[in-house]
Write a protein that holds these residues in place. Structure first.
Motif, PDB file in Angstrom:
ATOM      1  N   TYR A 339       1.072  -1.313  -0.017  1.00 36.96           N
ATOM      2  CA  TYR A 339      -0.203   0.080  -0.104  1.00 36.96           C
ATOM      3  C   TYR A 339       0.712   1.374  -0.166  1.00 36.96           C
ATOM      4  CZ  TYR A 339      -4.145   3.062   1.368  1.00 36.96           C
ATOM      5  OH  TYR A 339      -5.165   3.575   1.151  1.00 36.96           O
ATOM      6  N   TYR A 612      -7.896  -2.540   3.099  1.00 36.81           N
ATOM      7  CA  TYR A 612      -7.162  -0.949   2.266  1.00 36.81           C
ATOM      8  C   TYR A 612      -8.368   0.063   2.029  1.00 36.81           C
ATOM      9  CZ  TYR A 612      -2.912  -3.501   0.662  1.00 36.81           C
ATOM     10  OH  TYR A 612      -1.641  -3.864   0.758  1.00 36.81           O
ATOM     11  N   TYR A 613      -9.639  -0.673   1.807  1.00 35.82           N
ATOM     12  CA  TYR A 613     -10.458   0.440   1.244  1.00 35.82           C
ATOM     13  C   TYR A 613     -11.511   0.866   2.513  1.00 35.82           C
ATOM     14  CZ  TYR A 613      -9.253  -0.715  -3.467  1.00 35.82           C
ATOM     15  OH  TYR A 613      -8.408  -0.675  -4.655  1.00 35.82           O
ATOM     16  N   PHE A 616      -7.967   1.415   5.879  1.00 33.84           N
ATOM     17  CA  PHE A 616      -6.732   2.227   5.616  1.00 33.84           C
ATOM     18  C   PHE A 616      -7.167   3.632   4.872  1.00 33.84           C
ATOM     19  CE2 PHE A 616      -2.657  -0.322   5.124  1.00 33.84           C
ATOM     20  CZ  PHE A 616      -3.026  -1.015   6.209  1.00 33.84           C
TER      21      PHE A 616
END
Length: 633
Positions: A339, A612-613, A616
């Protein structure tokens, strides 16, 4: 966690530069910065303009080292630069005859490849090239024309010319061919073809026979050429094999000297007017736990000085990020680096990712048998290959095993183990609601981390007025409280409470930019185009409120995959005839392998997507730069 960094400046007489690099930069992990850029306000700084004296011997050493299958010696041997250079130059002279032969073969190969490239498009032409080249009264041109122009040429020009065009090869862009024309018409025809962007391709007298014969002949010559090169390589390797350890150690020694010299690219030099002496300056970052030892060493070193800077806010370049985590969490750093590394003043999310990834994977893929297979397989793969992903699989497998006991599922059998918690197939709504509640809890934790990051960065907007700051956290928690109250049949809070905990946070988010400017005492509170600002802020606020809902609902997939895993294994058991009491073992094994492989991969990707979505994106920027010490070279 992220290691604390200290900015250092090392200076001393220019004559001591190589010794300082060899002693200190190869002992301590120091991330170098460009001294000229960092100290741009200092007068009379100049770059080093010296040429690397080891360039030639290094290139020869590299060429020799590439002859061996392994690039590192089995046993390190300490040698001086003189000894290493002597070994390399001696071995290089010994190989001169073979090297010369190989260069000739290389030139020959390049020539053959060029001949092959030119003749290949004309292979369909069934006429001898050498005879065409001998024509006296008929002019010819080999070449290519773009497909677009060739179509126009065929339709509108070809019939009106006293010429014959033979099409040979073609692809999506070009058509290759040769045209013939009487000598009297050659000039006119050449002009027309030039206007159509016909590109001439010159074929020399080296081509004898038809293009197909020439092409096959070149292929044979290339094969013979490659055999000769392979034979020379083998002879070179055999000739050097008895001295491989010496050569590889010499190569590593010269690499060190060459790399040390190249540090000049990031150093600066200056003069001391009183002594008219030249001094060097090196700048960089070092971990705080190493700074004391470095200072003690340099204190004993005459004429070498080291200055440290605790207040990194005065430093132009941002500090590098060096992660330091417990060994059990270290494999999960792979996901962080994919990332983007955390900025120096951010929280390292490795621990958070390791825990949440493993738990979510276990919930979505709960099965004692399959979980144990993942855990054992991952452990073995990590033990032998040291692949970080294998350790992640092993950890996820452990949590899958734990959740398998909670669900009472082992290799898809639901009646062997009693479920400690619940059966997903029998409690669909419960599983889905728990998944959303669990996801909401993770979102709250992500918001708290974002607030902490804001405090570390001293960013007022990020702390108080951001979507994931205090205002966003208060609004989201209050919405969750209202949803729980309605779902449990309890009365809603009073209107004034809703106004305070829902209305005020939304107003703060709506006005986060001017409020931040006000707190920071900036001259311009509102932007010049106020109407556009309020319009954009309104639609952004609408999108933000919607995102709270969609992000929470996104965690439904956690429960959905737990249910789908149980359902897929139920189908396997149905095909295996498990309900009859005598299941087909082969079908059970194949079904478990298929489900574990396919769903395990999908679940792994879906969990990473949630990380991630949904998480993060709330607190993590990933804009850090890696800590790359010179010593690692």
């Amino acid at each position: 966690m992220i290691e604390k960094m200290r900015f250092i400046t090392i200076t001393g007489p220019k004559a001591e530069f190589d010794r300082v690099v060899g002693v200190y930069l190869n002992k301590y992990e120091i991330h170098l910065e460009n001294a000229l850029s960092e100290l741009s306000s200092v007068q009379d700084l100049k770059p080093f303009v010296e040429t690397n004296p080891y360039k030639d011997v290094y290139s020869k050493a590299l060429e020799l080292a590439e002859r061996f299958d392994k690039k590192q010696p089995a046993k390190a041997i300490n040698m001086t630069l003189s000894e290493a250079s002597t070994i390399i130059l001696s071995a290089s002279r010994e190989m001169e005859d073979l090297t010369s032969q190989k260069k000739k073969l290389g030139v020959e190969r390049e020539h053959l490849l060029e001949l092959q490239k030119r003749i290949e498009p004309f292979r369909p032409l069934d006429y001898e090239i050498d005879k065409i080249l001998a024509f006296k009264f008929i002019k010819y041109r080999f070449g290519r024309i773009s497909t677009e122009y060739y179509t126009k040429f065929s339709k509108f020009v070809y019939e009106s010319l006293t010429t014959m065009f033979i099409e040979c090869g073609k692809d999506t862009d070009y058509v290759w061919g040769v045209y013939f024309v009487p000598e009297a018409e050659a000039e006119k025809t050449d002009t027309i073809f030039s206007s159509l962007h016909f590109e001439n391709i010159s074929l020399t007298s080296e081509y004898e026979g038809t293009p197909e014969q020439v092409y096959n002949s070149i292929i044979k010559k290339l094969e013979d050429n490659q055999k000769a090169i392979d034979s020379l390589n083998e002879e070179m390797k055999n000739r050097l094999s008895s001295r491989s350890e010496q050569i590889l150690n010499a190569y590593e020694t010269i690499c060190v000297y060459s790399n040390n010299f190249d540090v000049r690219k990031v150093a600066a030099c200056t003069t001391v007017s009183k002594r008219n002496a030249f001094y060097f300056i090196l700048c960089g970052w070092i971990a705080e736990d190493s700074i004391e030892e470095l200072l003690r060493d340099i204190d004993k070193d005459k004429n070498i000085y080291c200055m440290t800077e605790k207040d990194i806010s005065n430093i132009k370049t941002k500090p590098p990020t060096k992660l330091r985590n417990l060994k059990i969490f270290r494999p999960f750093e792979m996901f962080i680096k994919m990332y983007g590394l955390p900025a120096y003043n951010e929280i390292d999310p490795t621990f958070f990712v390791a825990i949440t990834y493993s738990i979510i994977f276990g919930i979505m893929f709960g099965d004692v048998g399959q979980g144990l297979c993942l855990a054992i397989g991952g452990c073995l793969l990590y033990y032998f290959k040291k692949i970080p992903l294998a350790a992640i699989i092993a950890t996820a497998g452990i949590f899958s095993t734990i959740m398998g006991f909670m669900y009472g599922s082992i290799f898809g059998f639901e009646d062997i183990l009693p479920h400690i918690w619940l059966n997903p197939m029998e409690n669909v709504m419960t599983v889905l609601l728990i998944a959303v509640a669990f996801g909401s809890g993770l979102i709250i934790i992500a918001m708290v981390i974002n607030i902490i990051n804001g405090i570390k960065m001293k960013d007022v907007e990020k702390i108080f007025f951001d979507t994931n700051g205090v205002a966003g956290l208060v609004f989201y928690v209050m919405v969750l409280v209202c949803v729980v109250l309605v779902a449990t049949g309890n009365p809603m809070p009073a209107g004034i409470v809703l106004l305070v905990f829902l209305g005020i946070p939304l107003i703060l988010i709506f006005l986060r930019e001017p409020l931040s400017h006000l707190v920071e005492k900036k001259a311009e509170i509102l932007p010049e185009q106020k109407g556009m600002f309020f319009l954009e802020s309104f639609f952004e606020l609408f999108e933000i409120v919607l995102s709270y809902l969609t992000n929470s609902i996104s965690f439904l997939r956690v429960g959905a995959f737990a249910i789908s895993h149980a359902a897929m294994m139920g189908v396997v058991m149905l095909f295996a005839g498990a309900h009859s009491g005598n299941p087909n073992i082969l079908v059970v094994i194949i079904g478990n392998i298929f489900v574990a492989g396919m769903e395990g991969l999908i679940v792994g990707i879906q969990v990473l997507r949630l990380e991630y979505y949904e998480m993060f994106s709330r607190f993590y920027s990933g804009t850090g730069k890696g800590f790359k010490p010179y010593k690692s070279k």
